[in-house]
Design an enzyme around this catalytic site. Structure first.
Site, PDB file in Angstrom:
ATOM      1  NE  ARG A  18      -3.812  -1.807   0.302  1.00  0.00           N
ATOM      2  CZ  ARG A  18      -4.112  -3.017  -1.236  1.00  0.00           C
ATOM      3  NH1 ARG A  18      -2.769  -2.697  -1.785  1.00  0.00           N
ATOM      4  NH2 ARG A  18      -4.549  -4.097  -1.437  1.00  0.00           N
ATOM      5  CB  CYS A  19       0.190   4.667  -1.118  1.00  0.00           C
ATOM      6  SG  CYS A  19       0.662   5.776  -1.158  1.00  0.00           S
ATOM      7  N   PRO A  20       2.902   4.211   0.888  1.00  0.00           N
ATOM      8  CG  PRO A  20       4.874   5.395   1.573  1.00  0.00           C
ATOM      9  CD  PRO A  20       3.671   4.817   2.177  1.00  0.00           C
ATOM     10  CG  ASP A  45      -2.361   1.506  -2.907  1.00  0.00           C
ATOM     11  OD1 ASP A  45      -3.795   1.780  -2.617  1.00  0.00           O
ATOM     12  OD2 ASP A  45      -1.110   2.171  -2.423  1.00  0.00           O
ATOM     13  CG  ASP A  51       0.286   7.364  -5.536  1.00  0.00           C
ATOM     14  OD1 ASP A  51      -0.564   8.841  -5.560  1.00  0.00           O
ATOM     15  OD2 ASP A  51       0.233   6.793  -4.559  1.00  0.00           O
TER      16      ASP A  51
END
Length: 84
Positions: A18-20, A45, A51
Site C-alpha cells: 500500500r501507498c507509498p 493498490d 501515483d
C-alpha cells in the site's frame, strides 16, 4: 496478455503493498535500470492509479501503457533517456 507488457525488460510485483510502498519500489527499481529499459509494474493498490502516472510525469519517464479497469493493475514505464 498484451505483447507490449510481455516485452518489458523487468517486472516489479507490488501486489499487497500500500501507498507509498509501490511508488517507492518503482523509483528504486528504475534507478538501477539502463536508459530506455522498460518496467512492468503489477499492483493492486487503488492509489497507484493516481501515483504511478504522477511519478512518471514528475520524473519525466514515459508511461507507455496502463491497465487500470480491474486488479491487478498493470503499468509499463520506460526509463527516460538521459535520466540517471
Amino acid at each position: 496478455m498484451n505483447a507490449q507488457f510481455d516485452d518489458a525488460t523487468k517486472t516489479l510485483d507490488t501486489l499487497g503493498l500500500r501507498c507509498p510502498e509501490p511508488v517507492m519500489l518503482v523509483r528504486k527499481t528504475i534507478r538501477n535500470m539502463a536508459q530506455g529499459e522498460t518496467l512492468l509494474v503489477i499492483a493492486d493498490d487503488p492509489a497507484t492509479v493516481r501515483d504511478i502516472p504522477g511519478f512518471c510525469r514528475f520524473m519525466e519517464h514515459d508511461l507507455l501503457q496502463q491497465e487500470t479497469q480491474a486488479t491487478p493493475y498493470r503499468y509499463l514505464i520506460r526509463k527516460k533517456e538521459g535520466q540517471l
